[in-house]
Design an enzyme around this catalytic site. Sequence first.
Site, PDB file in Angstrom:
ATOM      1  N   ASN A 199      -8.916  -3.363 -10.519  1.00 26.83           N
ATOM      2  CA  ASN A 199      -9.069  -3.273 -11.974  1.00 26.83           C
ATOM      3  C   ASN A 199     -10.312  -3.963 -12.533  1.00 26.83           C
ATOM      4  O   ASN A 199     -10.829  -3.558 -13.564  1.00 26.83           O
ATOM      5  CB  ASN A 199      -7.803  -3.797 -12.672  1.00 26.83           C
TER       6      ASN A 199
ATOM      7  N   PRO B 249     -11.047  -4.380   0.282  1.00 27.75           N
ATOM      8  CA  PRO B 249     -11.012  -4.006  -1.139  1.00 27.75           C
ATOM      9  C   PRO B 249     -10.050  -2.855  -1.368  1.00 27.75           C
ATOM     10  O   PRO B 249      -9.589  -2.216  -0.423  1.00 27.75           O
ATOM     11  CB  PRO B 249     -12.445  -3.562  -1.412  1.00 27.75           C
TER      12      PRO B 249
ATOM     13  N   GLY C 198      -2.510  -7.863  -6.255  1.00 32.49           N
ATOM     14  CA  GLY C 198      -2.025  -6.493  -6.364  1.00 32.49           C
ATOM     15  C   GLY C 198      -0.634  -6.481  -6.943  1.00 32.49           C
ATOM     16  O   GLY C 198      -0.246  -7.383  -7.685  1.00 32.49           O
ATOM     17  N   SER C 199       0.148  -5.464  -6.570  1.00 37.37           N
ATOM     18  CA  SER C 199       1.460  -5.265  -7.192  1.00 37.37           C
ATOM     19  C   SER C 199       2.542  -6.099  -6.489  1.00 37.37           C
ATOM     20  O   SER C 199       2.389  -6.494  -5.333  1.00 37.37           O
ATOM     21  CB  SER C 199       1.825  -3.789  -7.130  1.00 37.37           C
TER      22      SER C 199
ATOM     23  N   GLU D 111      -1.249 -13.166  -5.989  1.00 38.26           N
ATOM     24  CA  GLU D 111      -1.426 -12.961  -7.439  1.00 38.26           C
ATOM     25  C   GLU D 111      -0.948 -11.557  -7.787  1.00 38.26           C
ATOM     26  O   GLU D 111      -1.562 -10.574  -7.366  1.00 38.26           O
ATOM     27  CB  GLU D 111      -2.901 -13.118  -7.830  1.00 38.26           C
ATOM     28  N   LEU D 112       0.138 -11.475  -8.570  1.00 38.17           N
ATOM     29  CA  LEU D 112       0.766 -10.165  -8.781  1.00 38.17           C
ATOM     30  C   LEU D 112       0.734  -9.730 -10.251  1.00 38.17           C
ATOM     31  O   LEU D 112      -0.103 -10.195 -10.998  1.00 38.17           O
ATOM     32  CB  LEU D 112       2.189 -10.207  -8.223  1.00 38.17           C
TER      33      LEU D 112
ATOM     34  N   CYS E 219      -3.595  -7.210 -15.296  1.00 41.64           N
ATOM     35  CA  CYS E 219      -2.365  -7.937 -15.008  1.00 41.64           C
ATOM     36  C   CYS E 219      -1.946  -8.731 -16.233  1.00 41.64           C
ATOM     37  O   CYS E 219      -0.782  -9.022 -16.432  1.00 41.64           O
ATOM     38  CB  CYS E 219      -2.588  -8.864 -13.815  1.00 41.64           C
TER      39      CYS E 219
ATOM     40  N   GLU F   8       6.308  -3.274 -15.716  1.00 40.34           N
ATOM     41  CA  GLU F   8       4.843  -3.283 -15.826  1.00 40.34           C
ATOM     42  C   GLU F   8       4.350  -1.840 -15.844  1.00 40.34           C
ATOM     43  O   GLU F   8       4.790  -1.027 -15.033  1.00 40.34           O
ATOM     44  CB  GLU F   8       4.198  -4.026 -14.647  1.00 40.34           C
TER      45      GLU F   8
HETATM   46  P1  NAD Z   1      -1.398  -2.440  -4.820  1.00 39.12           P
HETATM   47  O1  NAD Z   1      -0.368  -3.445  -4.503  1.00 39.12           O
HETATM   48  O2  NAD Z   1      -1.052  -1.004  -4.706  1.00 39.12           O
HETATM   49  O3  NAD Z   1      -2.705  -2.651  -3.917  1.00 39.12           O
HETATM   50  C1  NAD Z   1      -3.361  -3.883  -3.827  1.00 39.12           C
HETATM   51  C2  NAD Z   1      -4.101  -3.975  -2.500  1.00 39.12           C
HETATM   52  O4  NAD Z   1      -3.141  -3.983  -1.432  1.00 39.12           O
HETATM   53  C3  NAD Z   1      -5.034  -2.791  -2.211  1.00 39.12           C
HETATM   54  O5  NAD Z   1      -6.203  -3.278  -1.590  1.00 39.12           O
HETATM   55  C4  NAD Z   1      -4.217  -1.946  -1.255  1.00 39.12           C
HETATM   56  O6  NAD Z   1      -5.008  -1.125  -0.427  1.00 39.12           O
HETATM   57  C5  NAD Z   1      -3.527  -3.027  -0.435  1.00 39.12           C
HETATM   58  N1  NAD Z   1      -2.321  -2.583   0.278  1.00 39.12           N
HETATM   59  C6  NAD Z   1      -1.657  -1.408   0.189  1.00 39.12           C
HETATM   60  N2  NAD Z   1      -0.568  -1.429   1.016  1.00 39.12           N
HETATM   61  C7  NAD Z   1      -0.553  -2.628   1.638  1.00 39.12           C
HETATM   62  C8  NAD Z   1       0.319  -3.245   2.580  1.00 39.12           C
HETATM   63  N3  NAD Z   1       1.397  -2.622   3.054  1.00 39.12           N
HETATM   64  N4  NAD Z   1       0.034  -4.501   2.966  1.00 39.12           N
HETATM   65  C9  NAD Z   1      -1.036  -5.161   2.473  1.00 39.12           C
HETATM   66  N5  NAD Z   1      -1.887  -4.631   1.569  1.00 39.12           N
HETATM   67  C10 NAD Z   1      -1.658  -3.373   1.162  1.00 39.12           C
HETATM   68  O7  NAD Z   1      -1.869  -2.778  -6.291  1.00 39.12           O
HETATM   69  P2  NAD Z   1      -2.908  -1.992  -7.212  1.00 39.12           P
HETATM   70  O8  NAD Z   1      -2.286  -0.757  -7.729  1.00 39.12           O
HETATM   71  O9  NAD Z   1      -4.228  -1.927  -6.532  1.00 39.12           O
HETATM   72  O10 NAD Z   1      -3.095  -3.052  -8.386  1.00 39.12           O
HETATM   73  C11 NAD Z   1      -2.291  -3.120  -9.520  1.00 39.12           C
HETATM   74  C12 NAD Z   1      -1.473  -4.390  -9.496  1.00 39.12           C
HETATM   75  O11 NAD Z   1      -2.304  -5.543  -9.333  1.00 39.12           O
HETATM   76  C13 NAD Z   1      -0.726  -4.603 -10.800  1.00 39.12           C
HETATM   77  O12 NAD Z   1       0.589  -5.007 -10.539  1.00 39.12           O
HETATM   78  C14 NAD Z   1      -1.526  -5.714 -11.448  1.00 39.12           C
HETATM   79  O13 NAD Z   1      -0.807  -6.465 -12.399  1.00 39.12           O
HETATM   80  C15 NAD Z   1      -1.926  -6.534 -10.258  1.00 39.12           C
HETATM   81  N6  NAD Z   1      -3.035  -7.446 -10.569  1.00 39.12           N
HETATM   82  C16 NAD Z   1      -2.808  -8.795 -10.534  1.00 39.12           C
HETATM   83  C17 NAD Z   1      -3.829  -9.686 -10.864  1.00 39.12           C
HETATM   84  C18 NAD Z   1      -3.610 -11.177 -10.858  1.00 39.12           C
HETATM   85  O14 NAD Z   1      -4.571 -11.919 -10.830  1.00 39.12           O
HETATM   86  N7  NAD Z   1      -2.379 -11.657 -10.891  1.00 39.12           N
HETATM   87  C19 NAD Z   1      -5.089  -9.193 -11.189  1.00 39.12           C
HETATM   88  C20 NAD Z   1      -5.294  -7.822 -11.206  1.00 39.12           C
HETATM   89  C21 NAD Z   1      -4.258  -6.946 -10.893  1.00 39.12           C
END
Ligand code: NAD
Length: 461
Positions: free
Chosen positions: A136, A160, A210-211, A232-233, A266, A361
Site C-alpha cells: 500500500n 515484496p 500484511g493481513s 504488523e497487521l 492499515c 477491515e
Molecule cells: P497479505 O497478507 O495478502 O500479503 C502480505 C505479504 O505476505 C505479501 O508480500 C504476500 O506475498 C505475502 N504472503 C502471501 N502468502 C504468504 C504466506 N503464506 N506466508 C508468508 N507470506 C505470505 O496482505 P496485503 O493484501 O498485501 O496487505 C493488506 C493488509 O496489510 C491489510 O490487512 C492492511 O491493514 C495490512 N497493513 C498493515 C500495516 C501495518 O503497519 N500494520 C501497514 C500496511 C498494510
Amino acid sequence: MVARETFAKVSPLTGETLGNYPLSSTDEAIRAVESARRAFQTWKMTTVESRGRLIRAAARLLEDRKSELALLVRRETGKPLADSEAEIGGAIEMGYMLAAHGRFPYGKLLPSAIPLRQTRLQRVPLGVAALIITYNAPIPNFAWKIFPALMAGNTVVVKPSPHTPGSADAFVSILHEAGIPPEVLHVVHGEAEAATGLIEGGADLVSFTGSYPTGVKVLEAAAKTLAKTVIELGGSNPLVVRSDADVENAAKTAMDSAFSNAGQRCASASRVIVHSSVLEKFLDHVQTNAAQLTVGAADEATIGTLIDSSAAVAFEAYLQTCADSGASVTRLGVISGESAATVRPALVTGLDPYSEVGHTEVFGPVMRVFGFETDDQAVEIANATEFGLTAAIWSRDIVQAERMVSRIHAGVININGPTHGAEINYPFGGVKHSGNGSRDAGVEAIDAYSDVQVVSTFFGA
Ligand code: NAD
C-alpha cells in the site's frame, strides 16, 4: 534449460503490463537466506557508524531519484503522484534518522551485586532478517524495515508484495548503488512459496506487514524455527466525534483518513462514530466536501485507484453486502479517468456496528458512520472489532477525550487528528489482531531488529 517461471505486473491505471518478474520458489528463497547468512559474518563486524554512512548515502540517492521513483510507484499502485512523492519523502527521512542513530549512545551499564564486576548490556544483530511486505505504501514500507534491519547489523532478504515488484527492485538497487553489498541485501519475488522459504530457510528475524490471516501463517511457520517476529497487521480504526467537537474539521479529517490512498491504509478511519446531536451536521459536511473528490486513473484525480481490478470487484461486493443488510450506501466524488481498478468512495450508514460487516477491515475507500448517545457507547463501538491499530477522538473537552484514550484499545491514538499519519520517529503498531506487540519505526525499531547481549568483566578475579 527450463524457462524461468514469471509473473506479470499490470498497472491499475492502464491495464498494461509493466514488467515480468521471477516467481521465486521455496528453494530459491532458502538459497537467498543461505547467501545472506554467509554475508552476515562480515557485515556484523562493520561498525554501526559505517552502516549509518551507507544508509545516509542511500537516503541521499533516494532524494536524487525521488521523481522517477514516485512515477514508478504511481504506475504500480495507481496512487496520485503527489501522494507517492510525499510517501517517499518519509522514507528518506527514515533513512536519515536511523543513519544518525549510528552516532548515538546505545546500551546500558548494569549495576552488579558482586564487587568489581562490570556489566554492560549491548545490542547485537540477530543474523538474517526476512522482510515480507505489503503494497500500500511500498517505499516507506521498505524503508521502515530495511533501514533498521541493516543498521542493527543484520543481513536482509526482502520479499515484496507481487503488486509492487518494480518499486522493490528500484529501492534495492539504489541501496546497492549507495554501497550496501548485494549479498547483504537480497530481494526475492513471488508469493507464499518465496515467503515461507525465507522462514523455513532459517531467517533469524521475520518481519511481516500484511493481513491478519497471513500474519497468523507467518507466526505458525516461525514457531518451528523460533525466529524473532515483528508482525504488523490490519486495522478497522474508529474515529469518534463527540458533541463538542469541531465537526467541520472532524468531517474533513475523517474523509482524509477514510479515503486517501483509496482507503488502502492499515490506519484508515473506516468506522466513524458520531454523537447523535451532530450526526446530521457531520453527514452534511461529508456530502459538501465530497464535491471536491475526484477519483480514478487521471493525473488530476485526488484519489487514485485500488491496487487491481480484483480488489475493485471485492470492494463492490462488500458494499453490496452492506446494502443487502439494509444499510444505505452513498457513492461520493466524481470519476476522473476510468480504469478497472477505480472505485468511488462510499459512505455507509445504518449498519449494525457490532455485525461482521460493520467492523470488518475493508481496505478500500469506505466510511461507515454510526451514531452514539453516551461516551460509554462510543467506546464500546470503537472497541467492537478484533483489531486495535489506531483511533482518533474529536472533542474540545480534552479531559473527556483523554478519558476515552484510556479506554480505547489501540496502539496509536490521536486527539483532534486523523487515524493515519504516523511520523517516522513514532513507534507504530497495534494490539489485538493488529500485531504481536512489536513496533516498526521510531528508534524502537532498532530494538525490534536486534537482540540484547549482557557482557560482564570481573575485575576482582
Ligand atoms: P497479505 O497478507 O495478502 O500479503 C502480505 C505479504 O505476505 C505479501 O508480500 C504476500 O506475498 C505475502 N504472503 C502471501 N502468502 C504468504 C504466506 N503464506 N506466508 C508468508 N507470506 C505470505 O496482505 P496485503 O493484501 O498485501 O496487505 C493488506 C493488509 O496489510 C491489510 O490487512 C492492511 O491493514 C495490512 N497493513 C498493515 C500495516 C501495518 O503497519 N500494520 C501497514 C500496511 C498494510
